[in-house]
Design a protein around this motif. Sequence first.
Motif, mmCIF file in Angstrom:
data_model
loop_
_atom_site.group_PDB
_atom_site.id
_atom_site.type_symbol
_atom_site.label_atom_id
_atom_site.label_comp_id
_atom_site.label_asym_id
_atom_site.label_seq_id
_atom_site.Cartn_x
_atom_site.Cartn_y
_atom_site.Cartn_z
ATOM 1 N N PHE A 1 0.838 -1.200 0.000
ATOM 2 C CA PHE A 1 0.000 0.000 0.000
ATOM 3 C C PHE A 1 0.877 1.255 0.000
ATOM 4 O O PHE A 1 1.916 1.270 0.644
ATOM 5 C CB PHE A 1 -0.896 0.039 1.249
ATOM 6 C CG PHE A 1 -1.813 -1.129 1.354
ATOM 7 C CD1 PHE A 1 -2.894 -1.265 0.501
ATOM 8 C CD2 PHE A 1 -1.587 -2.117 2.297
ATOM 9 C CE1 PHE A 1 -3.734 -2.346 0.597
ATOM 10 C CE2 PHE A 1 -2.422 -3.208 2.391
ATOM 11 C CZ PHE A 1 -3.493 -3.317 1.533
ATOM 12 N N PRO A 2 0.452 2.281 -0.710
ATOM 13 C CA PRO A 2 1.187 3.553 -0.639
ATOM 14 C C PRO A 2 0.839 4.293 0.647
ATOM 15 O O PRO A 2 -0.098 5.069 0.699
ATOM 16 C CB PRO A 2 0.690 4.310 -1.868
ATOM 17 C CG PRO A 2 -0.658 3.757 -2.130
ATOM 18 C CD PRO A 2 -0.675 2.354 -1.645
ATOM 19 N N VAL A 3 1.586 4.038 1.670
ATOM 20 C CA VAL A 3 1.232 4.576 2.979
ATOM 21 C C VAL A 3 1.711 6.019 3.095
ATOM 22 O O VAL A 3 2.841 6.332 2.754
ATOM 23 C CB VAL A 3 1.862 3.735 4.094
ATOM 24 C CG1 VAL A 3 1.396 4.223 5.440
ATOM 25 C CG2 VAL A 3 1.512 2.290 3.909
ATOM 26 N N ASP A 4 0.806 6.866 3.555
ATOM 27 C CA ASP A 4 1.175 8.262 3.729
ATOM 28 C C ASP A 4 1.608 8.559 5.153
ATOM 29 O O ASP A 4 2.536 9.309 5.379
ATOM 30 C CB ASP A 4 -0.014 9.159 3.368
ATOM 31 C CG ASP A 4 0.106 9.694 1.964
ATOM 32 O OD1 ASP A 4 1.184 10.207 1.652
ATOM 33 O OD2 ASP A 4 -0.855 9.584 1.186
ATOM 34 N N ILE A 5 0.884 8.014 6.092
ATOM 35 C CA ILE A 5 1.137 8.370 7.483
ATOM 36 C C ILE A 5 1.369 7.086 8.281
ATOM 37 O O ILE A 5 0.609 6.133 8.170
ATOM 38 C CB ILE A 5 -0.083 9.113 8.072
ATOM 39 C CG1 ILE A 5 -0.370 10.395 7.295
ATOM 40 C CG2 ILE A 5 0.136 9.424 9.543
ATOM 41 C CD1 ILE A 5 0.620 11.482 7.489
ATOM 42 N N GLY B 1 -2.238 12.172 13.485
ATOM 43 C CA GLY B 1 -1.954 11.575 12.183
ATOM 44 C C GLY B 1 -2.826 12.175 11.099
ATOM 45 O O GLY B 1 -2.352 12.476 9.998
ATOM 46 N N PHE B 2 -4.098 12.360 11.417
ATOM 47 C CA PHE B 2 -4.998 12.973 10.438
ATOM 48 C C PHE B 2 -4.562 14.398 10.128
ATOM 49 O O PHE B 2 -4.606 14.837 8.980
ATOM 50 C CB PHE B 2 -6.429 12.976 10.981
ATOM 51 C CG PHE B 2 -7.195 11.730 10.657
ATOM 52 C CD1 PHE B 2 -7.474 11.416 9.338
ATOM 53 C CD2 PHE B 2 -7.631 10.879 11.647
ATOM 54 C CE1 PHE B 2 -8.179 10.275 9.024
ATOM 55 C CE2 PHE B 2 -8.325 9.736 11.348
ATOM 56 C CZ PHE B 2 -8.598 9.430 10.040
ATOM 57 N N VAL B 3 -4.149 15.118 11.164
ATOM 58 C CA VAL B 3 -3.727 16.500 10.945
ATOM 59 C C VAL B 3 -2.483 16.525 10.045
ATOM 60 O O VAL B 3 -2.376 17.356 9.127
ATOM 61 C CB VAL B 3 -3.457 17.189 12.298
ATOM 62 C CG1 VAL B 3 -2.827 18.543 12.089
ATOM 63 C CG2 VAL B 3 -4.745 17.339 13.068
ATOM 64 N N GLU B 4 -1.573 15.581 10.286
ATOM 65 C CA GLU B 4 -0.381 15.524 9.430
ATOM 66 C C GLU B 4 -0.776 15.223 7.988
ATOM 67 O O GLU B 4 -0.205 15.775 7.046
ATOM 68 C CB GLU B 4 0.579 14.450 9.938
ATOM 69 C CG GLU B 4 1.199 14.733 11.291
ATOM 70 C CD GLU B 4 2.126 15.936 11.246
ATOM 71 O OE1 GLU B 4 2.711 16.183 10.185
ATOM 72 O OE2 GLU B 4 2.236 16.634 12.275
ATOM 73 N N LEU B 5 -1.756 14.327 7.835
ATOM 74 C CA LEU B 5 -2.208 14.004 6.479
ATOM 75 C C LEU B 5 -2.813 15.236 5.821
ATOM 76 O O LEU B 5 -2.584 15.504 4.632
ATOM 77 C CB LEU B 5 -3.228 12.868 6.537
ATOM 78 C CG LEU B 5 -3.789 12.389 5.198
ATOM 79 C CD1 LEU B 5 -2.668 11.936 4.288
ATOM 80 C CD2 LEU B 5 -4.776 11.276 5.385
ATOM 81 N N GLN B 6 -3.560 16.012 6.600
ATOM 82 C CA GLN B 6 -4.119 17.254 6.056
ATOM 83 C C GLN B 6 -3.012 18.182 5.599
ATOM 84 O O GLN B 6 -3.086 18.786 4.528
ATOM 85 C CB GLN B 6 -4.971 17.938 7.123
ATOM 86 C CG GLN B 6 -6.273 17.217 7.403
ATOM 87 C CD GLN B 6 -7.132 17.956 8.396
ATOM 88 O OE1 GLN B 6 -6.649 18.805 9.129
ATOM 89 N NE2 GLN B 6 -8.411 17.619 8.444
#
Lengths: 343, 375, 151, 188
Positions: free
Chosen positions: D149-153, D168-173
């Motif tokens: 999987f292309p993992v982002d976080i 983690g969600f904030v970093e993804l944002q």
Amino acid sequence: MDYIQLAFDLLGNPWIRGVVGLIVVGVIFFSAIVMVWLERKFLGDIQTRPGPNRVGGRFGLLQLVADAIKLFTKEDIVPENADKPVHAGGPIVALTSAFLMAVAVPYGVVSFEGSEYLLAVTTMDISALYVEAVAAVSIIALFMAGWGSNNKYSLLGAFRNIARMLGYEVPLGLAVLSVAVMAQSLDFVQIVSRQEQLAWFIFMQPLGFIVFGVALLADLGRIPFDQIEAEEELIAGVFTEYSSMRWGFAFFAEYLHAIVGACLVVILFLGGWSGLPFLGTLFIPPVLWFVGKVFVVIMVMIWIRGALPRVRIDQVTDLGWKVLFPYSLINLVWAAAVAMVVS
Amino acid sequence: MNGEIETQINLKPSEMLLHLGPQHPLQPGPFLLDLVLEGETVKDATLEMGFIHKGIEKILENRTYLQCIPITDRMCYLASISNNEVFCSGVESLMGIEPTERAKYIRTIMLELTRIQSHLLGIGEYATDIGFLSMFLWMIREREPIISLLEMVTGARLNHSFVRFGGVAYDLPAGFKEKTLRTLNEIRKKVEKHDEIMSRDSVYLKRTKGVGVLSRKAAMELGVAGPAMRGSGVDYDIRKVDPYLLYPDLDFKVITAPNGDVFDRVKVRLSEILESIYIIEQCIDMIPGGPFKQGYNPYLIKPKPGEVYSRVEDPRGEMGMYIVSDGTFKPYRVKVRGPAFATMQALPPLLKGAYMADNAAIASSMDSCTSEVDR
Amino acid sequence: MNTTGELTLNMLKEKFQVTEMRVESPNRVWARIAPDKILAIAKFLSNELEFDHLSSIAGADYGEALEAVYQITAYSHGIVLTLKAKVPKSNPVIDSLTPVYWNAAWYEREAYELLGISFRGNPNLAPLVLPAEMMGEYPLRKDYKGYPNPT
Amino acid sequence: MGEVEGAGSETAKVRPIQKIIDAHVTFTTTSAIHDFLKKTPLQDLINWGRKNSLWFLTQPMGCCGIEMICTGAPHYDTDRFGIIPRCSPRQADVMIISGYITKKYMPALKLLWDQMPEPKWVICMGDCSISGGPFWESYSTIINTEKYFPVDIYIPGCPPRPEQLIQGFVELQKKITAKQDRTQKGDT
């Protein structure tokens, strides 16, 4: 009523009619957005959490805008074995039926240079019947969505939808019929003006109000009657296979239906745009009365959603046939008797 | 993969095979429930597990006794102290030692706190499965204070690794008693409130009364565990039958309910929360002083050869562990008997003949923990 | 120690000529039995001695032999009777307990796929927790090569 | 007709006229529009919408699954950020791998990932999904998630606290705003 005649004169002009129609569509669309936002906030309150509060200021006002942008720009997946026209048509038909319902609903009267104009896209003398008929189209839409998706969950949802429809359209229609009997008209404007003369029909036929309310909730597919989209049973029910804005439309259509449903409750039972009984309009314009009443009805719907578990599908049909149907018949008799006495 | 299964089962034209899972909102963890449906009625159900089989038993054989404790945590993350307890008490009896008096009290309190939080989550997940989303969120809200109590003592929210051989890892922090009593008082009030909602709400009653009935005889035969069994009227509780720690001396009763339907299973859980609060309140006033662990070097645990079957009452029922020691630093064989394993096994026969919509209610009223079934 | 557990063992000794047995504590007794007698013993236990609850079936690998370990207990008392039956690794077959205890089915499936003990008479001896392609590897055996995982 | 006799491959079934139609269609498909939009400032607006509406797939797999559920519930409430759980992969934007990936579960997980519409992101929650965690040496787990999987976080922890998941969600944002996420970089 003199303003009805005026409205007809005015609506004879296609340009004005078109403009009013566009305005109404815009308002309805906007109010559906507001309802989604309200639901997220108010449901959050019930569940002791803040709800959206980051996107667009303290109250999360732009949350729905963000959602819409995202949904519009997402990949659109149509399942390989889906019945493609039917699959694509589902949300469109649902949305269309909601708008078609909306055109027949009068939203109040405005005073202009001494005369009153009716705020509606169109008026007809059978508007209650028309709305009932168009509302039934949305059931076809849900069935199209469920059938076209080629997904077993969706199919189950579609079947449930039909079973539910069979149980609820009858009491719903009978409740509307009782109102029509009492108002001696199928025209929404007449029904409202009749309530202004007599009393709100919620007081005249409380049983009818309850039957109509329950049947309407079931028809709209909101908790406790959201069996067709029961998350824990059918994932997302008939819309399991829908992605991006296709799903967005379907989702939106549901809320549009809810708003039109709330409008119907207000018109049929809560006196439409008329003021409170005994107190009058209190110098508040009729349109605001109408909006305020719709707001209250919608809040009650959200409240019910936050407070009740889901009913099982066989119990839903049971409730429709064994409870609501006899009650709606009783109510019809009652309405006819009262109407005879009053007139 | 799906095609294979479909060809194996001969379906009538009126029947439909529906795969629930491995990802499905009903599930607390991935499992595959194959339902043969005729209309809305379940004709047949088969269960396939193992989607999160981690090979814990093999890993335990390759760890020293102390290293085993964090692994047992992760068997069922909702009852990690129970899992610690069952492993540690087994090793303790292999070693021939007893926990210190203070440690017994601390362990009992922590076990009951674990039971409360696990039941709260269990009821919550069950509530969401019958469409009662608000109740789920309320239950999680009630659970958070308990979690922070556990965290106050152990430093972790879920996987505590708290119990040691002959004692516990840390002493109770200052102020624990007051905070616990205050929290438990609030929880009791709220649970009583929820109990009231759940016994009065007519829609809820309609959904749950007489659904998924497991008779007393069937429950004993199928060997379900814990609240699912007590909901059928069998007063089988390891705390009474085979007592450990402080339970022989404590005053508590085994909660049972007579009907064995979904409603009763949840009712048992709700009442057990209240009973657990009562147990903790008994214990917390009497905690004696003294050491909270034995003076062993935990890194050099080397029980004598032998084998033991230890069991405790997990929130979900009878949790047993069969430990074989060959006299080295590592256990020779560890077999876990999980309560969720026993309960899940009874699910397919229970689902037969039920409505599709009741699936969710029945399955989650068993309060399974997939991680522990698979291990 | 004259306990109910010991009485149980004595009855087993009389009826089935069980030789190796031990009372570990008032609530824990164990006995080693011949593998071909397991079904008869289980029937006797459940019908006449109220041992109506099968707690667990474990398996263990002891070099040449595999061992099926049964924990049988009851809903009314706390005695856990551990029965051990050795089966040779070359032909690890033993009678299934499913006719007596319904819930033996899954334990047997698990022991079958993880250790390779085959239970004769189990209605559905299919893999439960392992993917189909890993069947036959028996990861819980001591000579299993796939642990630690090379990836 | 240009059709290869007896060949079962997909390309063999495509007729020349179909190829022309395909070429024509790709010009107006959404991906072409997206490629065009990427060059304009409008992409910033789209990214704003996307980052504020990260719906995640409900898929509790282990200990982290419980924390994931708790993150959505009152105490932490991801709905504040517009992050809500969805049960159908068709409507989800983020897949949270919240637990152990086993050899048996991997095909199902891949299927779920394929069912999600683009743009989509993966968050690896917890040690098990990053590197196998305490079960790294087990015979049934898969430890190199990055390969599949292309993992982002990556959110380390066993399990991570709900605050960490929100972080983690904030970093993804932040990554989406900066156009550094792997979907936009085409690094999938």
